[in-house]
Design a protein around this motif. Structure first.
Motif, PDB file in Angstrom:
ATOM      1  N   MET A   1      -1.657  19.909  -7.573  1.00 36.96           N
ATOM      2  CA  MET A   1      -1.541  18.501  -7.265  1.00 36.96           C
ATOM      3  C   MET A   1      -0.125  18.232  -6.769  1.00 36.96           C
ATOM      4  N   PHE A   2      -0.032  17.393  -5.756  1.00 37.09           N
ATOM      5  CA  PHE A   2       1.247  17.030  -5.169  1.00 37.09           C
ATOM      6  C   PHE A   2       1.646  15.657  -5.680  1.00 37.09           C
ATOM      7  N   PRO A   3       2.794  15.554  -6.378  1.00 36.13           N
ATOM      8  CA  PRO A   3       3.186  14.239  -6.908  1.00 36.13           C
ATOM      9  C   PRO A   3       3.544  13.277  -5.776  1.00 36.13           C
ATOM     10  N   ASN A   4       3.038  12.079  -5.865  1.00 34.34           N
ATOM     11  CA  ASN A   4       3.312  11.059  -4.857  1.00 34.34           C
ATOM     12  C   ASN A   4       3.761   9.782  -5.543  1.00 34.34           C
ATOM     13  N   VAL A   5       4.858   9.236  -5.089  1.00 30.50           N
ATOM     14  CA  VAL A   5       5.334   7.948  -5.563  1.00 30.50           C
ATOM     15  C   VAL A   5       5.618   7.122  -4.323  1.00 30.50           C
ATOM     16  N   GLY A   6       5.116   5.919  -4.312  1.00 27.12           N
ATOM     17  CA  GLY A   6       5.333   5.063  -3.158  1.00 27.12           C
ATOM     18  C   GLY A   6       4.841   3.664  -3.428  1.00 27.12           C
ATOM     19  N   THR A   7       4.745   2.905  -2.354  1.00 27.25           N
ATOM     20  CA  THR A   7       4.355   1.512  -2.456  1.00 27.25           C
ATOM     21  C   THR A   7       3.426   1.155  -1.308  1.00 27.25           C
ATOM     22  N   PHE A   8       2.349   0.447  -1.631  1.00 18.95           N
ATOM     23  CA  PHE A   8       1.507  -0.104  -0.587  1.00 18.95           C
ATOM     24  C   PHE A   8       2.214  -1.318  -0.008  1.00 18.95           C
ATOM     25  N   LEU A   9       2.276  -1.391   1.302  1.00 20.15           N
ATOM     26  CA  LEU A   9       2.938  -2.502   1.975  1.00 20.15           C
ATOM     27  C   LEU A   9       1.953  -3.546   2.473  1.00 20.15           C
ATOM     28  N   GLU A  10       0.769  -3.070   2.865  1.00 20.40           N
ATOM     29  CA  GLU A  10      -0.243  -3.995   3.371  1.00 20.40           C
ATOM     30  C   GLU A  10      -1.621  -3.393   3.124  1.00 20.40           C
ATOM     31  N   VAL A  11      -2.490  -4.197   2.563  1.00 21.31           N
ATOM     32  CA  VAL A  11      -3.871  -3.789   2.327  1.00 21.31           C
ATOM     33  C   VAL A  11      -4.765  -4.905   2.844  1.00 21.31           C
ATOM     34  N   ASN A  21       6.637   5.954   1.261  1.00 17.29           N
ATOM     35  CA  ASN A  21       7.301   6.625   0.146  1.00 17.29           C
ATOM     36  C   ASN A  21       8.785   6.254   0.113  1.00 17.29           C
ATOM     37  N   CYS A  22       9.181   5.295   0.945  1.00 18.79           N
ATOM     38  CA  CYS A  22      10.575   4.828   0.979  1.00 18.79           C
ATOM     39  C   CYS A  22      10.879   3.845  -0.145  1.00 18.79           C
ATOM     40  N   LEU A  23       9.817   3.339  -0.764  1.00 21.03           N
ATOM     41  CA  LEU A  23       9.964   2.394  -1.863  1.00 21.03           C
ATOM     42  C   LEU A  23       9.178   2.889  -3.064  1.00 21.03           C
ATOM     43  N   ALA A  24       9.791   2.814  -4.213  1.00 19.88           N
ATOM     44  CA  ALA A  24       9.128   3.162  -5.465  1.00 19.88           C
ATOM     45  C   ALA A  24       8.432   1.903  -6.001  1.00 19.88           C
ATOM     46  N   PRO A  25       7.637   2.051  -7.061  1.00 19.09           N
ATOM     47  CA  PRO A  25       7.040   0.855  -7.657  1.00 19.09           C
ATOM     48  C   PRO A  25       8.098  -0.215  -7.922  1.00 19.09           C
ATOM     49  N   GLY A  26       7.709  -1.454  -7.739  1.00 19.49           N
ATOM     50  CA  GLY A  26       8.648  -2.555  -7.886  1.00 19.49           C
ATOM     51  C   GLY A  26       9.509  -2.751  -6.650  1.00 19.49           C
ATOM     52  N   PHE A  45       8.642   8.366   5.055  1.00 20.19           N
ATOM     53  CA  PHE A  45       7.648   8.012   6.058  1.00 20.19           C
ATOM     54  C   PHE A  45       6.898   6.750   5.631  1.00 20.19           C
ATOM     55  N   THR A  46       6.289   6.126   6.620  1.00 19.26           N
ATOM     56  CA  THR A  46       5.346   5.050   6.392  1.00 19.26           C
ATOM     57  C   THR A  46       4.047   5.464   7.068  1.00 19.26           C
ATOM     58  N   GLY A  47       2.961   5.448   6.303  1.00 14.53           N
ATOM     59  CA  GLY A  47       1.652   5.834   6.824  1.00 14.53           C
ATOM     60  C   GLY A  47       0.794   4.607   7.037  1.00 14.53           C
ATOM     61  N   MET A  48      -0.051   4.681   8.064  1.00 11.91           N
ATOM     62  CA  MET A  48      -0.923   3.555   8.396  1.00 11.91           C
ATOM     63  C   MET A  48      -2.311   4.077   8.736  1.00 11.91           C
ATOM     64  N   ILE A  49      -3.321   3.446   8.215  1.00 12.06           N
ATOM     65  CA  ILE A  49      -4.703   3.735   8.572  1.00 12.06           C
ATOM     66  C   ILE A  49      -5.334   2.429   9.030  1.00 12.06           C
ATOM     67  N   PHE A  50      -5.963   2.489  10.194  1.00 16.32           N
ATOM     68  CA  PHE A  50      -6.631   1.320  10.769  1.00 16.32           C
ATOM     69  C   PHE A  50      -8.120   1.645  10.914  1.00 16.32           C
ATOM     70  N   LEU A  51      -8.982   0.721  10.506  1.00 16.26           N
ATOM     71  CA  LEU A  51     -10.422   0.866  10.639  1.00 16.26           C
ATOM     72  C   LEU A  51     -10.931  -0.271  11.519  1.00 16.26           C
ATOM     73  N   GLU A  52     -11.752   0.089  12.502  1.00 15.89           N
ATOM     74  CA  GLU A  52     -12.277  -0.920  13.425  1.00 15.89           C
ATOM     75  C   GLU A  52     -13.765  -0.657  13.629  1.00 15.89           C
ATOM     76  N   GLN A  53     -14.577  -1.668  13.387  1.00 24.33           N
ATOM     77  CA  GLN A  53     -16.013  -1.535  13.593  1.00 24.33           C
ATOM     78  C   GLN A  53     -16.293  -1.488  15.086  1.00 24.33           C
ATOM     79  N   ILE A  54     -17.058  -0.484  15.508  1.00 21.72           N
ATOM     80  CA  ILE A  54     -17.478  -0.356  16.892  1.00 21.72           C
ATOM     81  C   ILE A  54     -18.999  -0.209  16.916  1.00 21.72           C
ATOM     82  N   ALA A  55     -19.581  -0.224  18.097  1.00 21.05           N
ATOM     83  CA  ALA A  55     -21.037  -0.222  18.223  1.00 21.05           C
ATOM     84  C   ALA A  55     -21.705   0.955  17.528  1.00 21.05           C
ATOM     85  N   VAL A  56     -21.062   2.113  17.513  1.00 25.34           N
ATOM     86  CA  VAL A  56     -21.698   3.320  16.955  1.00 25.34           C
ATOM     87  C   VAL A  56     -21.126   3.725  15.604  1.00 25.34           C
TER      88      VAL A  56
END
Length: 103
Positions: A1-11, A21-26, A45-56
């Motif tokens: 397991m890889f330890p990860n500490v970070g903060t969600f910026l936008e959900v 991972n540039c910000l810890a909790p709080g 780093f800052t990671g981003m995932i975008f989901l978009e509904q398309i026809a298929v």
């Protein structure tokens, strides 16, 4: 397991997930470790995932922004592009097993 500490910026449910991972909790700033002689070490780093509904189905777009070129190189050396692809494949398999609408 890889330890990860970070903060969600936008959900945004079913649309967007942004974390760093540039910000810890709080929202406490994190100072990365310096890379070792072997090239290992922390990176920002800052990671981003975008989901978009398309026809298929659903379009999935992943992006990452690094704190510096050196941080990008460390992350790339770890195989993050391949790893994110594997994580996506695992998520699709999981969702298909739950009877979701993913084809």
């Amino acid at each position: 397991m890889f330890p990860n500490v970070g903060t969600f910026l936008e959900v945004v449910p079913y649309k967007k997930l942004v974390w760093t991972n540039c910000l810890a909790p709080g929202f406490r700033p994190v100072e990365p470790e310096l890379p070792s002689a072997a090239g290992a070490g922390s990176f920002q780093f800052t990671g981003m995932i975008f989901l978009e509904q398309i026809a298929v189905g659903t379009r999935y777009t992943a992006a990452v922004v690094h704190g510096s070129k050196g941080h990008r190189d460390i992350h790339a050396g770890m195989g993050f592009e391949q790893g994110w692809g594997i994580a996506l494949d695992q998520m699709i398999k999981f969702l298909q097993g739950r009877g979701s609408c993913i084809e």
